[in-house]
Each structure stands twice: as structure tokens, then as C-alpha cells.
Scaffold this motif. Structure first.
Motif, mmCIF file in Angstrom:
data_model
loop_
_atom_site.group_PDB
_atom_site.id
_atom_site.type_symbol
_atom_site.label_atom_id
_atom_site.label_comp_id
_atom_site.label_asym_id
_atom_site.label_seq_id
_atom_site.Cartn_x
_atom_site.Cartn_y
_atom_site.Cartn_z
ATOM 1 N N ASP A 173 0.718 -1.244 -0.092
ATOM 2 C CA ASP A 173 0.323 0.007 0.020
ATOM 3 C C ASP A 173 0.718 1.178 -0.021
ATOM 4 N N HIS A 174 2.032 1.074 0.261
ATOM 5 C CA HIS A 174 3.002 2.375 0.101
ATOM 6 C C HIS A 174 3.960 2.087 -0.612
ATOM 7 N N PRO A 175 4.765 3.292 -1.455
ATOM 8 C CA PRO A 175 5.797 3.201 -1.883
ATOM 9 C C PRO A 175 7.068 3.173 -1.314
ATOM 10 N N PRO A 176 8.275 2.810 -2.015
ATOM 11 C CA PRO A 176 9.392 2.749 -1.158
ATOM 12 C C PRO A 176 9.815 3.831 -0.742
ATOM 13 N N ARG A 177 9.461 5.157 -1.215
ATOM 14 C CA ARG A 177 9.977 6.283 -0.588
ATOM 15 C C ARG A 177 9.405 6.606 0.954
ATOM 16 N N GLU A 178 8.424 6.173 1.133
ATOM 17 C CA GLU A 178 7.522 6.194 2.509
ATOM 18 C C GLU A 178 8.310 5.230 3.443
ATOM 19 N N PHE A 179 9.163 4.540 2.999
ATOM 20 C CA PHE A 179 9.788 3.633 3.893
ATOM 21 C C PHE A 179 11.561 4.183 4.239
ATOM 22 N N ALA A 180 11.575 5.329 3.859
ATOM 23 C CA ALA A 180 12.950 5.992 3.869
ATOM 24 C C ALA A 180 13.248 6.036 5.528
ATOM 25 N N HIS A 181 12.489 6.385 6.073
ATOM 26 C CA HIS A 181 12.535 6.806 7.656
ATOM 27 C C HIS A 181 12.804 5.357 8.307
ATOM 28 N N LEU A 182 12.236 4.327 7.905
ATOM 29 C CA LEU A 182 12.335 3.075 8.343
ATOM 30 C C LEU A 182 13.443 2.003 8.141
ATOM 31 N N VAL A 183 13.622 2.083 6.918
ATOM 32 C CA VAL A 183 14.387 0.659 6.048
ATOM 33 C C VAL A 183 15.557 1.473 5.439
ATOM 34 N N GLY A 184 16.782 1.315 5.886
ATOM 35 C CA GLY A 184 17.890 1.590 5.102
ATOM 36 C C GLY A 184 18.598 0.559 4.172
ATOM 37 N N VAL A 185 18.936 1.169 2.902
ATOM 38 C CA VAL A 185 19.226 -0.070 2.029
ATOM 39 C C VAL A 185 20.730 0.323 1.334
ATOM 40 N N VAL A 186 21.484 -0.773 1.509
ATOM 41 C CA VAL A 186 22.775 -0.646 0.928
ATOM 42 C C VAL A 186 23.001 -1.825 -0.216
ATOM 43 N N MET A 212 19.816 12.710 5.180
ATOM 44 C CA MET A 212 19.283 13.441 6.314
ATOM 45 C C MET A 212 18.685 14.724 5.760
ATOM 46 N N GLU A 213 19.127 15.215 4.755
ATOM 47 C CA GLU A 213 18.623 16.412 4.045
ATOM 48 C C GLU A 213 17.151 15.974 3.668
ATOM 49 N N GLN A 214 17.101 14.936 2.730
ATOM 50 C CA GLN A 214 15.777 14.619 2.387
ATOM 51 C C GLN A 214 14.698 14.451 3.177
ATOM 52 N N LEU A 215 15.149 13.876 4.821
ATOM 53 C CA LEU A 215 14.278 13.864 5.778
ATOM 54 C C LEU A 215 14.049 14.992 6.707
ATOM 55 N N ALA A 228 28.755 4.106 1.394
ATOM 56 C CA ALA A 228 27.451 3.683 1.304
ATOM 57 C C ALA A 228 26.915 3.340 2.640
ATOM 58 N N ILE A 229 27.510 2.620 3.563
ATOM 59 C CA ILE A 229 26.958 2.270 4.543
ATOM 60 C C ILE A 229 26.771 3.210 5.629
ATOM 61 N N GLY A 230 27.809 3.973 5.337
ATOM 62 C CA GLY A 230 27.799 5.579 6.483
ATOM 63 C C GLY A 230 26.508 6.259 6.010
ATOM 64 N N SER A 231 26.282 6.283 4.754
ATOM 65 C CA SER A 231 24.993 7.269 4.243
ATOM 66 C C SER A 231 23.604 6.736 4.756
ATOM 67 N N VAL A 232 23.749 5.460 4.856
ATOM 68 C CA VAL A 232 22.349 4.843 5.396
ATOM 69 C C VAL A 232 22.421 5.113 6.878
ATOM 70 N N LEU A 233 23.430 4.675 7.707
ATOM 71 C CA LEU A 233 23.500 4.952 9.065
ATOM 72 C C LEU A 233 23.154 6.258 9.518
ATOM 73 N N THR A 234 23.395 7.480 8.871
ATOM 74 C CA THR A 234 23.097 8.715 9.458
ATOM 75 C C THR A 234 21.663 9.017 9.386
ATOM 76 N N THR A 235 20.951 8.272 8.791
ATOM 77 C CA THR A 235 19.443 8.563 8.845
ATOM 78 C C THR A 235 18.812 7.822 10.055
ATOM 79 N N HIS A 236 19.623 6.880 10.784
ATOM 80 C CA HIS A 236 19.259 6.277 11.903
ATOM 81 C C HIS A 236 17.968 5.352 11.712
#
Length: 528
Positions: A74-87, A108-111, A151-159
Motif C-alpha cells: 500500500d505504500h511506495p518505497p519512498r515512504e519507507f525511507a525513515h524506516l528502512v536503510g538499504v545498501v 538526512m537532507e531529504q528527511l 555507502a553504509i555510512g550514508s544509510v547509518l546517518t538517517t538512523h
């Protein structure tokens, strides 16, 4: 945290589903290892966690996938950005900025996080992953391993609450891989982050994993504790294979556990076998090779002779391995020194003639693929190399069987794509073959097939150079090991001497048994 309820998925036009009727539940703060053969569907299963499958990939998804109660249907991938980080498998393909610091801040800028929060998290990520000295570097100038850590770091920064990683340590040296895995384990234990990662080098991850999912390739998934799952799998890390051979129960998952029960086995073993030193009649001679990128010196006056046999080129990320390979092949920059193959300098020859002397498979194997289907790539390789029709396809079947000929090369798994490029390069039958991280994306059985192909090349009198962080593969195939540090050779000798004396590069069998033992196959032969 993650729920799969009778989930199945089939790509458009495919006759068989990638997986079918999968039901599983992954709780908060679990570290789950996803394993299976190359091309079995691990990346597809990971993509289903945040809805990339099927919203981005296409195909038909049955059942329901939810993350923290939110359905991917029911929800597109962009709505999971705050829940799921993908590398993903290819870090460079996921970068959207130019420099390391910008990439760490982008998510983080996008959030919409506050600037002071962003600054603090960037510094934390730089320190956690040991990349503070890279903060202002251009992403495209980094080594493959450095790119992977960014790449891993860019995902970790969004917690995120869930981290999904596809082969996160495949391009990292052993020390860097341990640091990344320790960081992930700390996130699990201290912050309750759920981590799901796919990894072919299971020996690195198994000691950290709470659970294991094994994708069989027939649509089903085995779920359970790592020791129980590995007891019956077709692929397993060396320490588990050693445990099976010795009859240990329960199977050890770490070097410490294996050493505690290895005393009787050590007592049964004779002296470790010594591998014969191959002839050193040089097929390639390099003298004083220098490679610079602006003010950065990547290779500093390296002298190297390559004779028939297998030389493993090792060293930490950024030590100059890839730069040296490209300089030897002739396509890359070389500001100083000479290279001779058959009396000629590959750099002075046409691309076709140089390829017949020295073949190179780069880290980003897909860069060499430009046609629409696997069959077209193989046919073009046969034609360009003047080889009999079908040679390239036969080589591919030996490395990765049953790759569909009508599949687009970009739709292959990382391992299948690498196998295709290797087959394309070997079709020209060069006397010197350079492989840059060739086991990335390959499972243990595929690596065994690659080892057999390398053995057949050396039996024909060819020289093979394998630049890799995969110490288990080096222990299996290499006659000689050269270790680079800051662009200079710091160690050069027989495999047993270089690996056995190194705490960083020693394979698992050497850590357990010592005394020159490198592989489970060596132990099995001695016991028989």
C-alpha cells in the motif's frame, strides 16, 4: 518488526517464482544473515523488505510484507525511507552527490533534519567507519572498499529502524570488514536496530548472526539458528566444513569455538603439505611502475615478475591493488616504469592486441558489458577474439550454470554478471589474466568452479593475478602472495608463509590448526 505472510514473487515473463509461500517474522534488534547460491534470489528477497520489489523491479508479488506495521503493498518505497536503510551490491550506482561528506548528509537532507543534527551524525559516521580522512574526497576516486564504507555510512546517518545490506563486506579487507560488522553488531545491541544482510563470505558474518535464512533457489527459504541451518546446506564457511569433516557437534561458528575442540584433530594430523613453487619464467615483467592521481601516489615504483601460476595481490583498501592491475594491463594511467609482455608494452598496443596479451576483469564488471542479452555478449566476444562459436558460453556455463541467454546483463545478479565478464575476457585466451575482486558476489560452490578454471589456465602455462580480500580463496588457489601497503610491496612469498604468519590475512583453518594448514581440502587429504 518485519513480517512476511505467505509471500511469493515472480518476475514478468519468468516461468518459475523466485520464492513462494514464504512466511517469517524478524523481530526488533535481530541480526539476520541471508545466504544461498549465486542467483538464488537473495537480492530479490531483500528488495521486498522496503517495496523496491515489486514497485521498482516490476513483477507480481503475492502475500503481504510489512515493516513496523506498514505494508509495502500500500505504500511506495519512498515512504519507507525513515524506516528502512538499504545498501546495495554496487555502492557507486547508489551515490547521488560528489563527495563523501555530501553523500553522508544527503539522506538526512531529504528527511528534513536540523543542520546541527546532520553535522553531528556525519562526524559519528566518519568515526564509526574509519573514513574521517576521506571526508572531502570525490566518491569516484575512492577504492571499491572505501566506496562501500561510505555507502553504509550514508544509510547509518538517517538512523533507520531496519538496515538491509546486500554483501556489505564483499569489497572490504579483513580488518575493515570486522570493523563494519562490529559496528552493525553494536547497532543491534545498543540501539535495537534490526539488520538483515546477504553475504557470500559467511565466515565473516556467522559469528555475529542471531538467525539465518537460507534461500534454496526452488522458491523456499530455510529459517533457523545458524548452526542448525548450516548443518545441512550445500554451501558453508570453511570452519563449518572443518567441523563436518572432524565430526564436531555442535558445529562451531567461530575460530574460538573451533580451537576449543580441535586438540584431537591436531594430534591426528601429520606435517602440513608444502605447495610446490611454480617456475618463475616471466610472462610479464614490470619495473619501477608508478601511478599517480594528481598529488596522490597510488603505486610507488613497483617491480614485479609474473610467471605461470597464481599470484594473489592483497592489502588494505586503497593500497594500490586496482591501480597496479590497470597499469599492468595498459588501459590505466602509468606515469613511470615499464611493462613487458612477450616483448611488447601493452600500453603501446591497440586494445584488441593488448587484450590478447593481458586480460583484465575489473571490480565493476558490468562496465565491460554493452549489449542487450547474455547470448549477444558471448557471441560478440567469440567474434572479436576470433574464437570458435560457443567458447564464451561454455566458459560461462563452467562458472555460473544456467544463466538465461535472453536475460539482459544488467538484470543478472552481481555474481552472474562477474562470471559473464570473466568468460568474455577468457575467450581471447590471454597469456596473463588479471582479476580484480573476482569472488565478489560468488558463493562457495561458484568460487570452487572459478578455482578449477584458474587451475586449468595455469596448467596451460598462463599467469593469473588475483587482487582480492578473500583470504579463503587465496588459500585455495594461490602459489604466491604479494601484499601492498601505500603503493609499495611489503611482503612477497609463498602462500603458506605470507598467510600463515599474518593475523589479518590468515584463513580460518590456519587460525584453528596452525602449522601451515590453509584449507579444509588439505586437511581431508591428509586424513585420508
Amino acid at each position: 518488526m518485519i513480517e512476511f505472510d505467505r509471500v511469493g514473487f515472480r518476475y514478468h515473463g519468468a516461468h518459475e517464482p523466485v520464492f513462494a509461500d514464504v512466511t517469517l517474522s524478524i523481530g526488533e534488534g535481530e541480526l539476520v544473515l541471508l545466504a544461498g547460491r549465486t542467483g538464488a534470489g537473495k537480492s530479490t528477497l531483500l528488495g521486498a523488505v522496503n517495496g523496491l520489489v515489486p514497485h521498482f523491479t516490476g513483477g507480481h508479488l503475492d502475500g503481504t510484507v510489512t515493516v513496523a506495521g506498514v505494508s509495502t503493498r500500500d505504500h511506495p518505497p519512498r515512504e519507507f525511507a525513515h524506516l528502512v536503510g538499504v545498501v546495495g551490491q554496487d555502492p557507486l550506482a547508489g551515490f547521488v552527490t560528489d563527495t563523501v561528506e555530501e553523500e553522508l548528509a544527503y539522506g538526512m537532507e531529504q528527511l528534513g533534519l536540523a543542520p546541527q543534527v546532520m553535522r553531528r551524525r556525519v562526524e559519528e559516521a566518519l568515526d564509526l567507519l574509519g573514513i574521517a580522512d576521506l571526508r572531502r574526497r570525490a566518491l569516484r576516486t575512492l577504492s571499491g572498499g572505501q566506496q562501500q564504507r561510505v555507502a553504509i555510512g550514508s544509510v547509518l546517518t538517517t538512523h533507520p529502524s531496519v538496515l538491509v545490506l546486500d554483501e556489505p563486506t564483499s569489497a572490504l579487507d579483513p580488518t575493515a570488514a570486522e570493523e563494519v560488522l562490529a559496528t552493525l553488531a553494536r547497532l543491534v545491541q545498543d540501539l535495537g536496530t534490526t539488520v538483515v544482510l546477504a553475504e557470500h563470505r559467511m565466515e565473516r558474518v556467522v559469528p555475529f548472526a542471531d538467525r539465518m535464512l537460507y534461500v534454496l533457489g526452488d522458491g523456499s527459504v530455510v529459517d533457523g539458528p545458524p548452526a542448525e541451518v548450516l548443518a545441512g546446506t550445500a554451501i558453508a564457511p570453511p570452519i563449518v566444513e572443518l567441523g563436518r569433516l572432524a565430526g564436531w557437534s555442535p558445529l562451531p561458528l567461530s575460530v574460538r569455538d573451533a580451537r576449543r575442540v580441535a586438540g584431537p584433530l591436531r594430534g591426528r594430523l601429520p606435517s602440513a603439505p608444502r605447495r610446490p613453487t611454480p617456475a618463475r619464467t616471466p610472462l610479464l615483467t614490470a619495473s619501477g611502475v608508478v601511478v599517480r592521481y594528481g598529488p596522490v601516489v597510488a603505486v610507488r615504483g613497483v617491480d614485479l615478475d609474473l610467471g605461470p601460476g597464481v599470484l594473489a595481490l592483497m592489502g588494505r583498501n586503497g593500497s594500490g591493488k586496482s591501480s597496479l592491475l590497470w597499469a599492468l594491463q595498459g588501459s590505466g594511467p602509468r606515469q613511470g616504469g615499464t611493462v613487458r609482455v612477450g616483448g611488447a608494452d601493452p600500453k603501446a598496443l591497440s586494445a584488441k592486441r593488448a587484450r590478447a596479451l593481458v586480460g583484465l576483469v575489473p571490480q565493476s564488471a558490468g562496465d565491460l558489458l554493452y549489449l542487450d542479452t547474455v547470448d549477444a555478449e558471448c557471441a560478440a566476444s567469440d567474434t572479436e577474439s576470433g574464437a570458435p562459436v560457443g567458447r564464451c558460453r561454455a566458459l560461462l556455463e563452467g562458472l555460473a550454470p544456467d544463466v538465461p541467454g535472453d536475460r539482459h546483463p544488467r538484470d543478472l545478479s552481481e555474481g552472474q554478471r562477474l562470471a559473464l565478464v570473466l568468460a568474455v575476457q577468457l575467450t581471447a585466451a590471454p597469456g596473463v589474466v588479471l582479476l580484480d575482486e573476482p569472488t565478489r558476489g560468488l558463493d562457495y560452490l561458484a568460487k570452487a568452479a572459478l578455482a578449477r578454471m584458474i587451475a586449468s589456465l595455469t596448467a596451460q602455462g598462463r599467469a593469473v593475478v588475483v587482487a582480492t580480500h578473500d583470504v579463503e580463496f587465496v588459500a585455495t588457489v594461490a602459489d604466491r602472495v604479494v601484499v601492498l601497503a601505500e603503493g609499495e610491496i611489503v611482503s612477497d612469498g609463498p602462500t603458506g608463509e605470507v598467510l600463515g604468519s599474518s593475523p589479518a590475512f590468515a584463513p580460518q583453518v590456519a587460525k584453528v590448526l596452525g602449522d601451515g594448514w590453509l584449507t579444509v581440502a588439505d586437511v581431508a587429504e591428509a586424513l585420508s
